[in-house]
Enzyme design. Structure first.
Site, short mmCIF file in Angstrom:
data_model
loop_
_atom_site.label_atom_id
_atom_site.label_comp_id
_atom_site.label_asym_id
_atom_site.label_seq_id
_atom_site.Cartn_x
_atom_site.Cartn_y
_atom_site.Cartn_z
N HIS A 163 0.91 -1.07 -0.63
CA HIS A 163 -0.08 -0.35 0.22
C HIS A 163 0.83 1.64 0.24
O HIS A 163 0.66 2.40 -0.18
CB HIS A 163 -1.10 -0.22 1.21
CG HIS A 163 -2.28 0.84 1.28
ND1 HIS A 163 -2.84 0.54 -0.12
CD2 HIS A 163 -3.25 0.95 1.93
CE1 HIS A 163 -4.00 1.40 -0.10
NE2 HIS A 163 -4.44 1.63 1.25
N ASN A 165 -6.64 6.85 3.35
CA ASN A 165 -8.02 6.86 4.58
C ASN A 165 -8.33 8.85 3.55
O ASN A 165 -9.42 8.51 4.02
CB ASN A 165 -8.78 6.28 4.85
CG ASN A 165 -8.73 5.14 4.37
OD1 ASN A 165 -8.11 4.63 3.82
ND2 ASN A 165 -9.43 4.29 5.68
N ASP A 224 -1.22 2.76 -5.02
CA ASP A 224 -0.83 1.09 -5.03
C ASP A 224 -2.44 1.23 -6.13
O ASP A 224 -3.72 1.52 -6.18
CB ASP A 224 -0.70 -0.36 -4.15
CG ASP A 224 -1.98 0.93 -3.08
OD1 ASP A 224 -1.77 1.89 -3.04
OD2 ASP A 224 -2.34 -0.36 -2.97
N ASN A 241 -9.38 4.33 -1.15
CA ASN A 241 -9.57 4.95 -0.42
C ASN A 241 -9.35 5.85 -0.41
O ASN A 241 -9.11 7.40 -0.06
CB ASN A 241 -9.77 4.03 1.07
CG ASN A 241 -10.88 3.52 1.73
OD1 ASN A 241 -11.66 3.13 0.98
ND2 ASN A 241 -10.65 2.26 1.89
#
Length: 247
Positions: free
Chosen positions: A19, A66, A91, A112
């Site tokens: 991530h 997020n 990613d 997100n």
């Protein structure tokens, strides 16, 4: 001025996560082009420099993925930038490991970080999607995304990050096709993945010839049978019973 935001999560425990490939790309660009050291601003870490005559601000939001838009939106408003002045590196599950896509606008695809940036900056920014592959089942997505790159992944990841850094000038000038072409040439166009094992012949594997199909009893009988039999006498009678009466 161009704002390049690499997305990820702050903290050493997340540093090698799939991530966090956006953070990794931002770091690679800063090293390659001798940017200033990262400092804290806009609820993130920023470094500035110049590439191909263009002033570049690198941003790594420290708001967690997020809430990436909180940081990117703050920097955009401070410098009075438009969405077209922003490139976001992130990613992408739906791309094979090591594959890139570069496009302006579009949906967030469930990411997100992009969803948050859409809310703060609009959708007309450029996205550099870095493929991390899909684990094959939705139940394994979280552990895949929030897991470290494997040793095998590093074989393609490090050359890819170097290539992105080496050719950021083309992306900064808006030559998207040229950028992607240079990346493909630098890293190879084949999709990374495990090589298929070759079929080994018995000789190639160092095998020994297969044993004779004869039974061990027949082999023993054949090896024990004398080349010539006595024509008469007790021994001849016994051998004839054992091996049969052969003319």
């Amino acid at each position: 001025m161009l704002l390049i935001a690499g997305l990820g999560n702050p903290g050493p425990q997340y540093a090698r996560h799939r991530h966090n490939v956006g953070f990794m790309a931002a770091d690679a660009i800063a090293r390659r082009h001798s940017f200033s050291g990262f400092s804290k601003k806009f609820r993130g870490e920023i470094a500035d420099g110049e590439i191909a005559g263009e002033k570049i601000l690198l941003l790594k939001p420290m708001t967690f993925m997020n809430l990436s838009g909180d940081s990117v939106g703050e920097a955009m408003r401070f410098y009075k930038l438009s969405p077209s002045d922003i490139i976001v590196i992130h990613d992408e599950l739906d791309l094979a490991p090591g594959k890139l896509r570069l496009k302006t606008g579009g949906g967030h695809g469930g990411h997100n970080g992009l969803k948050s940036i859409d809310a703060h900056c609009g959708k007309d920014y450029k996205r550099l999607r870095v493929g991390i592959g899909h684990p094959g089942h939705k139940d394994r997505v979280n552990s895949h995304v929030l897991g470290d790159f494997s040793k095998a992944d590093r074989e393609w990841l490090e050359p890819l990050l170097d290539a992105i850094a080496d050719h950021t000038d083309l992306m900064a000038k808006g030559d998207d096709a040229g950028f992607l072409n240079k990346i493909a040439l630098a890293t190879g166009s084949a999709s990374p993945g495990p090589a298929k094992p070759e079929k080994k012949t018995e000789a190639a594997a160092g095998g020994k010839p297969k044993p004779s199909s004869k039974s061990h009893i027949r082999q023993a009988r054949n090896s024990a049978q004398p080349k010539t039999l006595p024509a008469s006498g007790p021994m001849a009678d016994m051998l004839k019973k054992l091996f049969g009466n052969k003319d």
